[in-house]
Design an enzyme around this catalytic site. Structure first.
Site, PDB file in Angstrom:
ATOM      1  N   SER A  96      -8.143  -7.813 -29.248  1.00 36.17           N
ATOM      2  CA  SER A  96      -7.325  -8.784 -28.472  1.00 36.17           C
ATOM      3  C   SER A  96      -6.073  -8.422 -28.106  1.00 36.17           C
ATOM      4  CB  SER A  96      -7.172 -10.144 -29.763  1.00 36.17           C
ATOM      5  OG  SER A  96      -6.233 -11.051 -29.270  1.00 36.17           O
ATOM      6  N   TYR A 148      -3.490 -12.386 -37.875  1.00 34.91           N
ATOM      7  CA  TYR A 148      -4.640 -12.163 -36.689  1.00 34.91           C
ATOM      8  C   TYR A 148      -4.181 -11.080 -35.947  1.00 34.91           C
ATOM      9  CZ  TYR A 148      -7.596 -13.099 -32.841  1.00 34.91           C
ATOM     10  OH  TYR A 148      -8.425 -13.014 -31.858  1.00 34.91           O
TER      11      TYR A 148
HETATM   12  P1  NDP Z   1     -16.002 -18.882 -31.500  1.00 38.09           P
HETATM   13  O1  NDP Z   1     -15.274 -19.119 -32.709  1.00 38.09           O
HETATM   14  O2  NDP Z   1     -16.573 -19.144 -30.349  1.00 38.09           O
HETATM   15  O3  NDP Z   1     -17.001 -17.606 -32.176  1.00 38.09           O
HETATM   16  C1  NDP Z   1     -16.989 -16.830 -33.382  1.00 38.09           C
HETATM   17  C2  NDP Z   1     -18.134 -16.390 -34.000  1.00 38.09           C
HETATM   18  O4  NDP Z   1     -17.890 -15.375 -34.938  1.00 38.09           O
HETATM   19  C3  NDP Z   1     -18.996 -17.273 -34.404  1.00 38.09           C
HETATM   20  O5  NDP Z   1     -20.484 -17.213 -33.790  1.00 38.09           O
HETATM   21  C4  NDP Z   1     -19.035 -17.330 -35.811  1.00 38.09           C
HETATM   22  O6  NDP Z   1     -20.291 -17.690 -36.073  1.00 38.09           O
HETATM   23  C5  NDP Z   1     -18.507 -15.925 -35.906  1.00 38.09           C
HETATM   24  N1  NDP Z   1     -18.252 -15.829 -37.348  1.00 38.09           N
HETATM   25  C6  NDP Z   1     -16.963 -16.115 -37.835  1.00 38.09           C
HETATM   26  N2  NDP Z   1     -16.757 -15.917 -39.106  1.00 38.09           N
HETATM   27  C7  NDP Z   1     -17.841 -15.217 -39.326  1.00 38.09           C
HETATM   28  C8  NDP Z   1     -18.268 -14.526 -40.613  1.00 38.09           C
HETATM   29  N3  NDP Z   1     -17.718 -14.465 -41.794  1.00 38.09           N
HETATM   30  N4  NDP Z   1     -19.546 -13.672 -40.577  1.00 38.09           N
HETATM   31  C9  NDP Z   1     -20.444 -13.817 -39.507  1.00 38.09           C
HETATM   32  N5  NDP Z   1     -19.908 -14.336 -38.523  1.00 38.09           N
HETATM   33  C10 NDP Z   1     -18.908 -14.998 -38.468  1.00 38.09           C
HETATM   34  O7  NDP Z   1     -14.809 -17.398 -31.118  1.00 38.09           O
HETATM   35  P2  NDP Z   1     -14.947 -16.425 -29.702  1.00 38.09           P
HETATM   36  O8  NDP Z   1     -16.355 -16.442 -29.192  1.00 38.09           O
HETATM   37  O9  NDP Z   1     -13.636 -16.725 -28.805  1.00 38.09           O
HETATM   38  O10 NDP Z   1     -14.458 -15.096 -30.854  1.00 38.09           O
HETATM   39  C11 NDP Z   1     -15.152 -13.921 -30.823  1.00 38.09           C
HETATM   40  C12 NDP Z   1     -14.366 -12.730 -31.087  1.00 38.09           C
HETATM   41  O11 NDP Z   1     -13.351 -12.452 -30.097  1.00 38.09           O
HETATM   42  C13 NDP Z   1     -13.583 -12.881 -32.186  1.00 38.09           C
HETATM   43  O12 NDP Z   1     -13.441 -11.671 -32.864  1.00 38.09           O
HETATM   44  C14 NDP Z   1     -12.106 -13.234 -31.736  1.00 38.09           C
HETATM   45  O13 NDP Z   1     -11.020 -12.902 -32.642  1.00 38.09           O
HETATM   46  C15 NDP Z   1     -12.167 -12.527 -30.429  1.00 38.09           C
HETATM   47  N6  NDP Z   1     -11.170 -12.975 -29.536  1.00 38.09           N
HETATM   48  C16 NDP Z   1     -11.267 -14.378 -28.948  1.00 38.09           C
HETATM   49  C17 NDP Z   1     -10.610 -14.831 -28.023  1.00 38.09           C
HETATM   50  C18 NDP Z   1     -10.418 -16.053 -27.257  1.00 38.09           C
HETATM   51  O14 NDP Z   1      -9.270 -16.537 -26.876  1.00 38.09           O
HETATM   52  N7  NDP Z   1     -11.503 -16.975 -27.606  1.00 38.09           N
HETATM   53  C19 NDP Z   1      -9.532 -13.665 -27.244  1.00 38.09           C
HETATM   54  C20 NDP Z   1      -9.551 -12.263 -27.798  1.00 38.09           C
HETATM   55  C21 NDP Z   1     -10.378 -12.116 -28.830  1.00 38.09           C
HETATM   56  P3  NDP Z   1     -20.410 -18.607 -37.749  1.00 38.09           P
HETATM   57  O15 NDP Z   1     -19.267 -19.483 -37.698  1.00 38.09           O
HETATM   58  O16 NDP Z   1     -21.957 -19.223 -37.273  1.00 38.09           O
HETATM   59  O17 NDP Z   1     -20.661 -17.563 -38.760  1.00 38.09           O
HETATM   60  C1  8X3 Z   2      -7.235 -14.740 -29.078  1.00 35.99           C
HETATM   61  C2  8X3 Z   2      -6.253 -14.643 -27.753  1.00 35.99           C
HETATM   62  O1  8X3 Z   2      -3.934 -15.243 -26.859  1.00 35.99           O
HETATM   63  O2  8X3 Z   2      -4.900 -16.568 -28.710  1.00 35.99           O
HETATM   64  O3  8X3 Z   2      -7.314 -13.382 -29.642  1.00 35.99           O
HETATM   65  O4  8X3 Z   2      -4.164 -14.376 -29.249  1.00 35.99           O
HETATM   66  S1  8X3 Z   2      -4.884 -14.988 -27.995  1.00 35.99           S
END
Ligand code: NDP
Ligand code: 8X3
Length: 253
Positions: free
Chosen positions: A139, A152
């Site tokens: 991120s 985070y």
């Molecule tokens: P979502 O919340 O839409 O998706 C997160 C996914 O992670 C879900 O499929 C969830 O599945 C899974 N997950 C969470 N905890 C667990 C666990 N313990 N075991 C298995 N699966 C798990 O978020 P995003 O798609 O946005 O996030 C995906 C990744 O991208 C993350 O690592 C996040 O930190 C990163 N990210 C997101 C950003 C954003 O602004 N959206 C920006 C930068 C990075 P389930 O709950 O079914 O287990």
């Molecule tokens: C998630 C993006 O901008 O909330 O990783 O940190 S931000």
């Protein structure tokens, strides 16, 4: 034999969009996440296109991860791309107000979960060798500090450095490693971060143009399908309408 992509966190956001992107290119899919009904829905959607293997899996459970990988059916063991995407942020409040359990959940998921999956899948990637890829979801928060980022951001800094260090050890094996570091993207991320506050999530994304899950899926697919002699080390992506702020200064009233 089909190329196989192994995606964690395929039930939502980037993971689900990435499953659809690789399916469109004919890759077989190994999809995991905790919510089985969502995995079943995605399998039903994509199974006419490509072979799909699903498994309800909590990445924090090292034994379950190891067993899931050991039990992968023939036809799903030729893992050419591992997408370490499962992750979450919690507690968007100052560090001094955080519930310690939330810090532990982020560490257990974003750090321990990611290394659990990497350790289990690495032997399969090494069998493929040249052209195989590990794509880790970091991120911008792993590079740039901001209020409420505490554990985070620190967990995503781990993802970056772990990715770079993996590259050193995998030198000569042909396996590539990339840290993809998105900025603000509209998924269920903020809903999870605020523990279900849909209004707060809507407010964050309103009036601007965040990245979409499909934007990031396209970048993940891109780095994993480059010619085998090319390794993108880190790819940081922001919406055009997001940038940095000035330093915060504490002043006398
Ligand atoms: P979502 O919340 O839409 O998706 C997160 C996914 O992670 C879900 O499929 C969830 O599945 C899974 N997950 C969470 N905890 C667990 C666990 N313990 N075991 C298995 N699966 C798990 O978020 P995003 O798609 O946005 O996030 C995906 C990744 O991208 C993350 O690592 C996040 O930190 C990163 N990210 C997101 C950003 C954003 O602004 N959206 C920006 C930068 C990075 P389930 O709950 O079914 O287990
Ligand atoms: C998630 C993006 O901008 O909330 O990783 O940190 S931000």
């Amino acid at each position: 034999m089909s190329n196989v992509v192994f995606i964690t966190g395929a039930t939502s956001g980037f993971g689900r969009a990435t499953a659809r992107r690789f399916a469109a290119a004919g890759w077989a899919l190994v999809l995991s996440g905790r919510r089985l009904e969502r995995l079943e829905a995605l399998r039903d959607e994509l199974a006419a296109q490509v072979p799909v293997h699903i498994g309800a899996l909590d990445v924090r459970d090292a034994e379950a991860v190891k067993q899931f990988v050991a039990d992968l059916p023939e036809g799903f063991r030729n893992v050419r791309a591992l997408i370490n995407n499962a992750g979450l942020a919690l507690a968007p409040v100052p560090a001094q107000k955080v519930d310690l359990a939330d810090w532990h959940t982020m560490i257990d998921t974003n750090i321990t979960g990611l290394v659990n999956v990497t350790h289990a899948v690495l032997p399969l990637l090494l069998q493929v060798g040249k052209g195989a890829s590990i794509v880790n979801l970091g991120s911008v928060a792993g590079e740039w500090p901001y209020p409420g980022g505490h554990v985070y951001g620190a967990s995503k800094a781990f993802v970056k450095q772990f990715s770079f260090n993996l590259r050193c050890d995998l030198q000569g094996t042909g396996v590539r490693v990339t840290d993809i570091a998105p900025g603000m993207a509209e998924t269920e991320f903020t809903l999870v971060r605020t523990k279900g506050d849909q209004a707060a999530s809507d407010k964050l994304y309103r009036g601007t143009t965040p990245l979409t899950a499909e934007d990031i899926a396209e970048q993940i697919y891109y780095v994993a399908t480059l010619p085998e002699h090319v390794n993108i080390n880190r790819l940081e992506i922001m919406p055009t309408r997001q940038a940095w702020s000035p330093f915060a200064i504490d002043r006398d009233a």
